[in-house]
Motif scaffolding. Structure first.
Motif, PDB file in Angstrom:
ATOM      1  N   CYS A  53       0.978  -1.217  -0.078  1.00  0.00           N
ATOM      2  CA  CYS A  53       0.118   0.001   0.199  1.00  0.00           C
ATOM      3  C   CYS A  53       0.842   1.037  -0.189  1.00  0.00           C
ATOM      4  CB  CYS A  53      -1.008   0.144   1.302  1.00  0.00           C
ATOM      5  SG  CYS A  53      -1.788  -1.503   1.254  1.00  0.00           S
ATOM      6  N   GLU A  79      -1.642  -1.394  -4.082  1.00  0.00           N
ATOM      7  CA  GLU A  79      -2.975  -0.586  -3.831  1.00  0.00           C
ATOM      8  C   GLU A  79      -2.428   0.806  -3.613  1.00  0.00           C
ATOM      9  OE1 GLU A  79      -6.140  -2.060  -0.919  1.00  0.00           O
ATOM     10  OE2 GLU A  79      -5.169  -0.602   0.241  1.00  0.00           O
ATOM     11  N   ASP A  99      -6.940   3.511  -6.405  1.00  0.00           N
ATOM     12  CA  ASP A  99      -7.692   2.460  -5.437  1.00  0.00           C
ATOM     13  C   ASP A  99      -8.564   3.408  -4.501  1.00  0.00           C
ATOM     14  OD1 ASP A  99      -6.863  -0.150  -6.987  1.00  0.00           O
ATOM     15  OD2 ASP A  99      -4.833   0.769  -6.092  1.00  0.00           O
ATOM     16  N   TRP A 100      -7.720   4.280  -3.981  1.00  0.00           N
ATOM     17  CA  TRP A 100      -8.354   5.223  -2.691  1.00  0.00           C
ATOM     18  C   TRP A 100      -8.105   6.458  -2.907  1.00  0.00           C
ATOM     19  CZ3 TRP A 100      -9.773   3.297   2.674  1.00  0.00           C
ATOM     20  CH2 TRP A 100      -9.722   2.054   2.787  1.00  0.00           C
ATOM     21  N   MET A 121     -13.608  -0.380 -13.878  1.00  0.00           N
ATOM     22  CA  MET A 121     -12.531  -0.507 -12.548  1.00  0.00           C
ATOM     23  C   MET A 121     -13.646  -0.478 -11.625  1.00  0.00           C
ATOM     24  SD  MET A 121      -9.847   2.675 -12.998  1.00  0.00           S
ATOM     25  CE  MET A 121      -8.884   1.925 -11.700  1.00  0.00           C
ATOM     26  N   LEU A 124     -14.311   3.575  -6.477  1.00  0.00           N
ATOM     27  CA  LEU A 124     -13.192   4.233  -5.615  1.00  0.00           C
ATOM     28  C   LEU A 124     -13.545   4.077  -4.438  1.00  0.00           C
ATOM     29  CD1 LEU A 124     -10.426   5.820  -6.341  1.00  0.00           C
ATOM     30  CD2 LEU A 124     -11.943   7.762  -6.600  1.00  0.00           C
ATOM     31  N   ASN A 125     -12.474   3.866  -3.526  1.00  0.00           N
ATOM     32  CA  ASN A 125     -12.569   3.811  -2.006  1.00  0.00           C
ATOM     33  C   ASN A 125     -12.472   5.484  -1.654  1.00  0.00           C
ATOM     34  OD1 ASN A 125     -13.139   1.058  -1.413  1.00  0.00           O
ATOM     35  ND2 ASN A 125     -11.039   0.942  -2.521  1.00  0.00           N
TER      36      ASN A 125
END
Length: 233
Positions: A53, A79, A99-100, A121, A124-125
């Motif tokens: 991450c 990530e 991703d975030w 995709m 999105l977080n």
């Protein structure tokens, strides 16, 4: 063991010790390696040491890194978290790659990220950033706005509400820091009660991660202790 791998191990030991000291499971706290301004070689070294991450703050710089690494299949397990202030005109760069996004703090940005997130995709977080210290120099929304923005995110088809992020005041006064972190913990608990998808309180950096973990942080954002001081030149 290379230096970055050694630093990662030391940070993970700090996290584990802090979690146990707070009667928490160390596995409840994720480590986000803040790689902004760092070269690809540093990210690759951290990846080789098991880190997956990574946090970036500059949209254009991050887009170049992500596009480069995604050409190599062995790095497709990274990530990517965007953690810096995000200008509306840079939102597409982020929506199409990350991703975030942990720094969402206004309605317009929610709308743009939702509209620009590719349907191919995963959603999105999103973490909402609170300016918990109230400093004019910092990004983030107010405590009063959080629940209105949370509802907007929850209604967005291409976004998933995951929690809250904050950068408490830069001070050596632990009483001030603890008070701000305690307010974040309370807000996070209230938000998680309303939204089942909420599971992340992103709070704590190199200098204060122990205090953040004691106040419920589930993700600490560490750069200097892993990669060394940042080069802004």
């Amino acid at each position: 063991m290379n230096q970055i791998a050694q630093h990662l191990l030391q940070v993970k030991e700090r996290i584990a010790l802090a979690a146990r000291g707070a009667s928490r499971n160390p596995e409840q706290v994720r480590l986000l390696a803040v790689s902004k301004t760092k070269p690809l070689e540093a990210l690759m070294a951290a990846h080789a040491a098991g880190q997956r991450c990574f946090g970036e703050s500059y949209a254009q710089e991050a887009a170049t890194k992500i596009d480069t690494l995604r050409q190599q299949p062995e790095y497709n397990d990274i990530e990517w978290h965007f953690i810096g202030p995000l200008q509306s005109n840079k939102s597409r760069l982020v929506a199409e790659r990350f991703d975030w996004v942990q720094s969402v703090d206004r309605e317009k940005l929610i709308e743009r990220l939702n509209n620009q997130r590719p349907a191919s995709m995963a959603p999105l977080n999103v973490c909402l950033q609170i300016n918990i210290s109230g400093e004019s120099s910092k990004s983030g929304t107010s405590e009063q706005e959080i629940f209105r923005l949370a509802e907007l995110v929850s209604q967005s088809e291409r976004l998933v509400l995951r929690g809250l992020m904050a950068i408490p005041e830069h001070t050596s006064d632990e009483t001030i820091l603890a008070a701000q972190m305690a307010r974040m913990q309370t807000l996070f608990t209230e938000l998680a009660r309303q939204y089942p998808s909420v599971d992340t309180l992103s709070m704590g950096m190199t200098e204060d991660l122990e205090l953040a973990i004691a106040h419920g942080s589930t993700m600490v954002r560490v750069g200097t202790a892993i990669f060394g001081a940042r080069d802004y030149s």
